[in-house]
Structure formats: structure tokens, C-alpha cells
Design an enzyme around this catalytic site. Structure first.
Site, PDB file in Angstrom:
ATOM      1  N   ASP A  21     -31.365 -14.405 -36.726  1.00  0.00           N
ATOM      2  CA  ASP A  21     -31.105 -14.850 -35.351  1.00  0.00           C
ATOM      3  C   ASP A  21     -32.247 -14.423 -34.422  1.00  0.00           C
ATOM      4  OD1 ASP A  21     -29.686 -16.103 -33.376  1.00  0.00           O
ATOM      5  OD2 ASP A  21     -28.297 -14.443 -33.031  1.00  0.00           O
ATOM      6  N   ASN A  69     -24.307 -25.281 -35.709  1.00  0.00           N
ATOM      7  CA  ASN A  69     -25.663 -25.607 -35.249  1.00  0.00           C
ATOM      8  C   ASN A  69     -25.892 -27.120 -35.116  1.00  0.00           C
ATOM      9  OD1 ASN A  69     -27.208 -22.813 -37.005  1.00  0.00           O
ATOM     10  ND2 ASN A  69     -26.625 -22.956 -34.858  1.00  0.00           N
TER      11      ASN A  69
HETATM   12  C1  IPE Z   1     -25.954 -18.161 -36.535  1.00  0.00           C
HETATM   13  O1  IPE Z   1     -26.832 -18.060 -35.453  1.00  0.00           O
HETATM   14  C2  IPE Z   1     -26.409 -19.232 -37.463  1.00  0.00           C
HETATM   15  C3  IPE Z   1     -27.716 -19.032 -38.096  1.00  0.00           C
HETATM   16  C4  IPE Z   1     -28.452 -17.964 -38.012  1.00  0.00           C
HETATM   17  C5  IPE Z   1     -28.174 -20.124 -38.884  1.00  0.00           C
HETATM   18  P1  IPE Z   1     -26.480 -18.740 -34.054  1.00  0.00           P
HETATM   19  O2  IPE Z   1     -27.537 -18.300 -33.106  1.00  0.00           O
HETATM   20  O3  IPE Z   1     -26.253 -20.182 -34.198  1.00  0.00           O
HETATM   21  O4  IPE Z   1     -25.094 -18.020 -33.711  1.00  0.00           O
HETATM   22  P2  IPE Z   1     -24.232 -18.016 -32.361  1.00  0.00           P
HETATM   23  O5  IPE Z   1     -23.812 -19.408 -32.108  1.00  0.00           O
HETATM   24  O6  IPE Z   1     -25.106 -17.483 -31.277  1.00  0.00           O
HETATM   25  O7  IPE Z   1     -23.100 -17.097 -32.653  1.00  0.00           O
HETATM   26  C1  IPE Z   2     -31.703 -18.551 -35.383  1.00  0.00           C
HETATM   27  O1  IPE Z   2     -32.343 -18.439 -34.160  1.00  0.00           O
HETATM   28  C2  IPE Z   2     -32.070 -19.819 -36.122  1.00  0.00           C
HETATM   29  C3  IPE Z   2     -30.974 -20.809 -36.201  1.00  0.00           C
HETATM   30  C4  IPE Z   2     -29.749 -20.651 -35.769  1.00  0.00           C
HETATM   31  C5  IPE Z   2     -31.297 -22.073 -36.828  1.00  0.00           C
HETATM   32  P1  IPE Z   2     -31.731 -19.119 -32.877  1.00  0.00           P
HETATM   33  O2  IPE Z   2     -32.249 -20.517 -32.780  1.00  0.00           O
HETATM   34  O3  IPE Z   2     -30.262 -18.982 -32.838  1.00  0.00           O
HETATM   35  O4  IPE Z   2     -32.381 -18.231 -31.718  1.00  0.00           O
HETATM   36  P2  IPE Z   2     -31.673 -17.715 -30.397  1.00  0.00           P
HETATM   37  O5  IPE Z   2     -30.412 -17.011 -30.791  1.00  0.00           O
HETATM   38  O6  IPE Z   2     -31.399 -18.938 -29.559  1.00  0.00           O
HETATM   39  O7  IPE Z   2     -32.657 -16.803 -29.764  1.00  0.00           O
HETATM   40 MG    MG Z   3     -28.999 -17.574 -32.107  1.00  0.00          MG
END
Ligand code: IPE
Ligand code: IPE
Ligand code: MG
Length: 249
Positions: A21, A69
């Protein structure tokens, strides 16, 4: 920051699961588009897969794209799918050379056909490899997985293959996407969010959880080692008392 010699080789987790994340925030902090964070995140994936090989971690599950996502802006979803395809094409030879075997968990049918094709090819090429078992969670969510498992078991009951009373933990596990893998002993989430986000809810029942403020694109081998050292300092009690664990009862 830590190096390999700080690890207790006799207490390594077999399976580490990671919620990668913070890609978007990492990019924003650099006044860049969120996609830049995803591209840099691939560098961390490469480093952590190699580190797992070096350390001797057998299973590594990476949460790469959740069911939820799909609700992101279309441009970001499309870019992530394209990044997946390009990364697979670029990295598969190196993965194979390093004896890494690729697996996928998640709703593959919901992935774009080109992603399915590249994933299948990469899985076929690496199918005989016995090093790190790299499991990508794609279009994955735990509630989806558990509901799918329940449907499949129910169908087997209807078809007379099982009786309802046969169902126990061991049998239910065989209906999960992760049926071929042991439960993760350690789950790491980067970027300072303290939640599970629909990840391996069944499998994490007794996992040690480790959260770090480090954004995924900055996460490297020394951070992984730090997480494993932290894990090695935990007492895993599985419902017993500390005294029982220490006297091996
Ligand atoms: C969780 O991360 C999914 C992945 C890392 C692929 P998100 O960034 O989507 O999670 P939430 O929605 O903030 O909980
Ligand atoms: C994790 O990073 C990657 C995916 C969920 C695909 P994020 O895209 O969630 O990054 P933040 O949480 O918005 O910083
Ligand atoms: Mg995230």
C-alpha cells in the site's frame, strides 16, 4: 535497517503475505501522478521477491489488485492492468532463472483477457520451479473467496460428494484459492494503514501482523528483514498460556 545475519534461520516464516500500500501517496509526495507510484512499486516487488529467495522464504503472497480496486477511476485501473502485462513480459525470464514459480489467486475471469493470457503463460513457464512460490492476489477479496468456496462445497453436497457434517477446517480449506499454500505466519502492510482490506481473512486467523509507515515504493530488503526480526520476537501462543509455550506443553 538490518542485514541477513540478524535473522534467526531456525525461526523463519514459511509464508509472508503483504498488502503493498501507499503507491499513490508516495507519488503525490513527489508531486507526481499516482501511476508513477505504481511503476516504482514494481521495483520493490522485484527486490522483495529476490530477498525472499535469498532469505529462504518459500511462499510470498502479494495483494496486487483487490475486488474493490475495480471502483477506482478507469484510467488508473487500465494503467494498472497494462503495468501488469508489461511487467510480466519483462520479468518472466528473470523469475524463471531465479527458480520462482508464479501463482494467482482471485477472480481470474474478471481480469482483461490479455492479463489472463500473460498470467497463464508466466505460470506455465515457471510451473516446474521450486524456489519462491510467488502468489499474486488479483481481483481478489476474501469475502468473494469464502463465498465461492461455500458455493463449491454446497454444490458438492448436492452432487453427493460430501455430507454437510463432513465440513471442518481442513475440508473447507481445500475449497479456498489458497488450497495449495500454508497459512501465512506473517502479514505485512505498508504505508501506515491499520486494516486488512478484505485480504486473506480466513488464512490470517493466527498470523502475526506487522504494520510499517514506509510506503510500498520505498520498501526494500532491509525493511523485510526488520519485519521478520520483529516477527521472530513474538510469542505465538495459539490460545495457550505463555508458560505452556515456554515449557513446551
Ligand atoms: C488494498 O489496498 C489492496 C491492494 C494493496 C491491492 P487499498 O489501498 O486498495 O486499500 P483500502 O481501500 O485503502 O483499504
Ligand atoms: C497500493 O497503493 C496499490 C494498489 C492498491 C493497486 P495505493 O494505490 O492504494 O496507494 P495509496 O494508498 O492511494 O497511497
Ligand atoms: Mg491504498
Amino acid at each position: 535497517m538490518s542485514d541477513l545475519s540478524a535473522l534467526d534461520r531456525t525461526k523463519l516464516p514459511q509464508h509472508i503475505a503483504i498488502i503493498m500500500d501507499g503507491n499513490g501517496r508516495w507519488a503525490k509526495e513527489r508531486n507526481q501522478d499516482r501511476l508513477y507510484g505504481h511503476y516504482e512499486g514494481v521495483v520493490s516487488v522485484r527486490d522483495i521477491v529476490n530477498a525472499c529467495g535469498e532469505i529462504g522464504i518459500q511462499y510470498l503472497t502479494l495483494y496486487a489488485f483487490s475486488t474493490e480496486n475495480w471502483n477506482r477511476p478507469k484510467a488508473e485501473v487500465d494503467a494498472l492492468m497494462e503495468l501488469l502485462v508489461n511487467t510480466l513480459r519483462k520479468e518472466v525470464d528473470e523469475l524463471h532463472k531465479n527458480n520462482v514459480r508464479l501463482h494467482v489467486i482471485g477472480a481470474m475471469a474478471t481480469m482483461p483477457p490479455i492479463c489472463q493470457k500473460e498470467l497463464q503463460e508466466a505460470m506455465d513457464i515457471t510451473a516446474g520451479n521450486t524456489g519462491v512460490q510467488l502468489i499474486l492476489a488479483l481481483s481478489y477479496s476474501s469475502r468473494w473467496e469464502i463465498i465461492e468456496a461455500t458455493k463449491k462445497f454446497s454444490q458438492d453436497v448436492v452432487d453427493g460428494k460430501h455430507k454437510i457434517e463432513d465440513l471442518n477446517d481442513a475440508l473447507f480449506t481445500t475449497y479456498l484459492e489458497t488450497k495449495n499454500f500454508p497459512d501465512p505466519e506473517l502479514m505485512i502492510r505498508t504505508s501506515g494503514e491499520y486494516r486488512i482490506s478484505n485480504y486473506l481473512l480466513y488464512q490470517l486467523a493466527y498470523s502475526e501482523l506487522y504494520f510499517t509507515e514506509v510506503h510500498w515504493p520505498d520498501f526494500r530488503k532491509p525493511h523485510l528483514i526488520e519485519a521478520i526480526i520483529n516477527y521472530q520476537q513474538r510469542e505465538r501462543r495459539f490460545g495457550k498460556t505463555s508458560d505452556q509455550i515456554q515449557t513446551n506443553q
